[in-house]
Enzyme design. Structure first.
Site, short mmCIF file in Angstrom:
data_model
loop_
_atom_site.label_atom_id
_atom_site.label_comp_id
_atom_site.label_asym_id
_atom_site.label_seq_id
_atom_site.Cartn_x
_atom_site.Cartn_y
_atom_site.Cartn_z
CB CYS A 138 -0.90 -0.05 1.24
SG CYS A 138 -2.32 1.03 1.16
CB CYS B 226 -4.65 5.56 -7.96
SG CYS B 226 -4.84 5.06 -6.26
C1 LIG Z 1 -4.58 4.23 4.52
C2 LIG Z 1 -5.10 3.64 3.28
C3 LIG Z 1 -5.33 4.44 2.18
C4 LIG Z 1 -5.82 3.91 1.00
N1 LIG Z 1 -6.03 4.74 -0.05
C5 LIG Z 1 -6.55 4.24 -1.18
C6 LIG Z 1 -6.82 5.10 -2.28
O1 LIG Z 1 -6.56 6.31 -2.23
N2 LIG Z 1 -7.37 4.57 -3.39
C7 LIG Z 1 -7.67 3.23 -3.48
O2 LIG Z 1 -8.19 2.79 -4.50
N3 LIG Z 1 -7.43 2.39 -2.45
C8 LIG Z 1 -6.88 2.85 -1.32
N4 LIG Z 1 -6.62 2.02 -0.27
C9 LIG Z 1 -6.92 0.59 -0.45
C10 LIG Z 1 -8.36 0.28 -0.08
O3 LIG Z 1 -8.55 0.58 1.27
C11 LIG Z 1 -8.66 -1.20 -0.33
O4 LIG Z 1 -8.59 -1.44 -1.71
C12 LIG Z 1 -10.04 -1.59 0.14
O5 LIG Z 1 -10.18 -1.35 1.51
C13 LIG Z 1 -10.31 -3.05 -0.16
O6 LIG Z 1 -11.61 -3.33 0.21
P1 LIG Z 1 -12.04 -4.76 0.77
O7 LIG Z 1 -13.53 -4.71 0.84
O8 LIG Z 1 -11.39 -5.83 -0.02
O9 LIG Z 1 -11.40 -4.88 2.22
P2 LIG Z 1 -11.61 -3.98 3.56
O10 LIG Z 1 -11.79 -2.56 3.21
O11 LIG Z 1 -10.46 -4.40 4.42
O12 LIG Z 1 -12.96 -4.53 4.16
C14 LIG Z 1 -13.05 -5.76 4.81
C15 LIG Z 1 -14.43 -5.94 5.40
O13 LIG Z 1 -14.51 -7.25 5.96
C16 LIG Z 1 -14.94 -7.18 7.30
N5 LIG Z 1 -14.38 -8.33 8.03
C17 LIG Z 1 -13.11 -8.54 8.43
N6 LIG Z 1 -13.00 -9.73 9.03
C18 LIG Z 1 -14.23 -10.29 8.97
C19 LIG Z 1 -14.76 -11.53 9.42
N7 LIG Z 1 -14.02 -12.43 10.07
N8 LIG Z 1 -16.08 -11.79 9.20
C20 LIG Z 1 -16.87 -10.89 8.57
N9 LIG Z 1 -16.41 -9.69 8.15
C21 LIG Z 1 -15.11 -9.41 8.34
C22 LIG Z 1 -14.46 -5.81 7.79
O14 LIG Z 1 -15.19 -5.39 8.92
C23 LIG Z 1 -14.74 -4.96 6.54
O15 LIG Z 1 -16.12 -4.63 6.47
C24 LIG Z 1 -6.10 2.53 0.92
C25 LIG Z 1 -5.87 1.70 2.02
C26 LIG Z 1 -5.38 2.25 3.19
C27 LIG Z 1 -5.14 1.36 4.37
#
Ligand SMILES: Cc1cc2nc3c(=O)[nH]c(=O)nc-3n(C[C@H](O)[C@H](O)[C@H](O)COP(=O)(O)OP(=O)(O)OC[C@H]3O[C@@H](n4cnc5c(N)ncnc54)[C@H](O)[C@@H]3O)c2cc1C
Length: 398
Positions: free
Chosen positions: A157, A344
Site C-alpha cells: 500500500c 488512483c
Molecule cells: C490508509 C489507506 C489508504 C488507502 N487509499 C486508497 C486510495 O486512495 N485509493 C484506493 O483505491 N485504495 C486505497 N486504499 C486501499 C483500499 O482501502 C482497499 O482497496 C479496500 O479497503 C479493499 O476493500 P475490501 O472490501 O477488499 O477490504 P476492507 O476494506 O479491508 O474490508 C473488509 C471488510 O470485511 C470485514 N471483516 C473482516 N473480518 C471479517 C470476518 N471475520 N467476518 C466478517 N467480516 C469481516 C471488515 O469489517 C470490513 O467490512 C487505501 C488503504 C489504506 C489502508
C-alpha cells in the site's frame, strides 16, 4: 427455494458485491451480508484523520440502512469458520448459516510481525490506529523532532505511505516546523514511484522532484531491521531517530480463511479470473481477500497494492458470475487482477498526482502520471462522491 448468497465483509468489496448481486438477480435470490464492522469506512481518507482534517463520522456510514433498503439482510458478526463441503459459515455469535454461493470480502489485517518492535511506531491502515496516530501527532507538535514515514518490506500500500508523507510535509510547513524537522521516507520499493505496480513512465523523476521540493530525505530499496521506542533501525544498520513515525506494514488476510482451507499461508484466497476460488465453484473472493501473485522479484520484497477500483471491478465480476450460475449458465465473466485499469489519485496536501494506466500490472500500453493541485481537488470531490454513491447503494455508477 431461492438461492442464498452470503457475503462476508461490508466495505469496498462486500458492499459492492452484495448490492450488485441483488441488482443482477432482483427477486430471485436471498442476499445476506455478514460483517465484523457495521460501518463502511472510506480508507483513502485515513491519510487526513491524524491531522484533524477528518473525523471518523465524516468518512464512515452505517451499512444496515443501505443494505436493508435494497432488501438485503445484514448480520453484524465476524465469521470464524467456513465449511466449504457443508456450505456453511460459522460466526462469533455461535450461529451457523448456510449458503449456496459465498463471496469472501474480508479484506486485510496488518502483518504486525514483519518488523520486531513495530508497535513502537504509528500507522494509519485502520481507523483505530489512525485515531491513535492523531494523538501521537498532537504530542509531536508539542515536542517536535525528527519524523520517519516508512513502507516496510512486503508492503503493497505505497500510495498511502506517499500520501501521508506529503501530507505530513504540508502540515509541518503549516506549523512552521519544516525548517527544523528532518523528514525521511524509507521504502522497500526498488525505486521511488514504483508504487508496487512496477512504476510508470517518469514516475521516479516526478516523485524524486516532489521529495526534493519538500526537503524530504529518502532511503530506497531497504528493509527495516527493527523499531525501537524512538528510532527505526534499517537493515544496513543505519539508525533513524524519530519523535513521530508512521509505518505501512504488509497486509495479511483473515486467519479463519486459512484455517478453513480456503486461503494460502497469508490468508488470501487463490482465485480464478472469474473470482471463483480455485477449489470451489460456488465460493468467490474479491478485493484484498483475493490472492494476487507478485509478478517480480526484488532484493527487498515488495507487495502489490490491492486498491479500491480493482476491488469494485472484482465484486461486479463475481456478482455477474453468480447470476450466471443461478441461471444455470457458465460463469464466463473474467477480468484478471493485472488487466484491470489502474485509476488512483495520490494526494499531497495541497497538490497531488493522478495515476492512470491501462493495466494494474505490466506489460502496459499506456500509463501516465498527471501532477498538480487539481489532483488534490479531485481527491476531495471523489471522497464526497464515493461516500454518497455507496451510502445510497448506487454501485452501478462508475
Ligand atoms: C490508509 C489507506 C489508504 C488507502 N487509499 C486508497 C486510495 O486512495 N485509493 C484506493 O483505491 N485504495 C486505497 N486504499 C486501499 C483500499 O482501502 C482497499 O482497496 C479496500 O479497503 C479493499 O476493500 P475490501 O472490501 O477488499 O477490504 P476492507 O476494506 O479491508 O474490508 C473488509 C471488510 O470485511 C470485514 N471483516 C473482516 N473480518 C471479517 C470476518 N471475520 N467476518 C466478517 N467480516 C469481516 C471488515 O469489517 C470490513 O467490512 C487505501 C488503504 C489504506 C489502508
Amino acid at each position: 427455494m431461492r438461492p442464498r448468497v452470503v457475503v462476508l465483509g461490508s466495505n469496498f468489496g462486500g458492499l459492492t458485491a452484495a448490492l450488485a448481486v441483488q441488482h443482477e438477480l432482483a427477486g430471485d435470490v436471498d442476499v445476506m451480508v455478514v460483517s465484523a464492522s457495521d460501518r463502511f469506512l472510506f480508507t483513502p481518507s485515513l491519510i487526513w484523520l491524524p491531522f484533524g482534517k477528518r473525523m471518523p463520522s465524516d468518512i464512515t456510514f452505517p451499512v444496515a440502512p443501505t443494505l436493508e433498503h435494497a432488501g438485503i439482510e445484514f448480520v453484524h458478526a465476524a465469521a470464524t469458520a467456513v465449511d466449504p463441503a457443508a456450505r456453511t459459515v460459522t460466526t462469533d455469535d455461535g450461529a451457523v448459516r448456510v449458503y449456496d454461493y459465498l463471496v469472501v470480502a474480508t479484506g486485510y489485517r496488518n502483518d504486525e510481525g514483519v518488523v520486531p518492535g513495530l508497535e513502537n511506531t504509528s500507522t494509519i491502515t485502520t481507523l483505530d490506529r489512525a485515531i491513535e496516530t492523531g494523538a501521537a501527532w498532537r504530542r509531536f507538535l508539542e515536542q517536535p523532532g525528527d519524523v520517519v514515514i516508512a513502507a516496510t518490506q512486503g508492503a503493497g500500500c505505497f500510495g498511502a505511505a506517499y500520501e501521508f508523507l506529503f501530507n505530513t510535509a504540508h502540515q509541518l510547513k503549516k506549523a512552521g516546523l519544516h525548517k527544523r524537522t528532518r523528514l525521511t521516507y524509507v521504502t522497500s520499493e526498488p525505486f521511488l514511484g514504483h508504487f508496487g505496480i512496477g512504476g510508470l513512465p517518469h514516475g521516479e523523476q516526478l516523485l524524486g522532484m516532489f521529495l526534493k521540493k519538500q526537503g524530504i530525505e529518502s532511503r530506497v530499496g531497504i528493509a527495516l531491521e527493527r523499531a525501537e521506542e524512538d528510532a527505526i533501525i534499517l537493515a544496513n544498520g543505519e539508525r533513524l531517530p524519530f519523535s513521530f513515525s508512521m509505518v505501512v506494514p504488509p497486509f495479511l488476510g483473515q486467519d479463519f480463511l486459512r484455517d478453513s482451507g480456503l486461503a494460502d499461508a497469508k490468508g488470501f484466497v487463490p482465485v480464478r479470473p472469474t473470482y471463483q476460488s480455485e477449489k470451489h465453484d460456488e465460493v468467490y473472493a474479491v478485493g484484498v481477500a483475493a490472492a494476487v501473485e507478485v509478478p517480480w522479484t526484488t532484493s527487498v520484497p515488495v507487495g502489490v497494492p490491492k486498491t479500491g477500483f480493482p476491488t469494485e471491478q472484482q465484486a461486479h465480476v463475481a456478482a455477474r458470475n453468480i447470476a450466471h450460475q443461478v441461471r444455470g449458465e457458465a460463469p464466463t465473466d473474467e477480468r484478471p487482477f493485472g488487466d484491470i485499469k489502474a485509476v488512483c489519485v495520490m494526494d499531497a496536501g495541497n497538490n497531488g498526482v493522478v495515476i492512470l494506466a491501462d493495466k494494474m500490472l505490466p506489460p502496459r500500453k499506456h500509463g501516465v502520471l498527471v501532477p498538480g493541485p487539481q489532483a488534490h481537488l479531485m481527491k476531495l470531490a471523489f471522497e464526497k462522491y464515493f461516500l454518497w454513491k455507496m451510502e445510497h447503494g448506487y454501485v452501478q455508477l462508475p
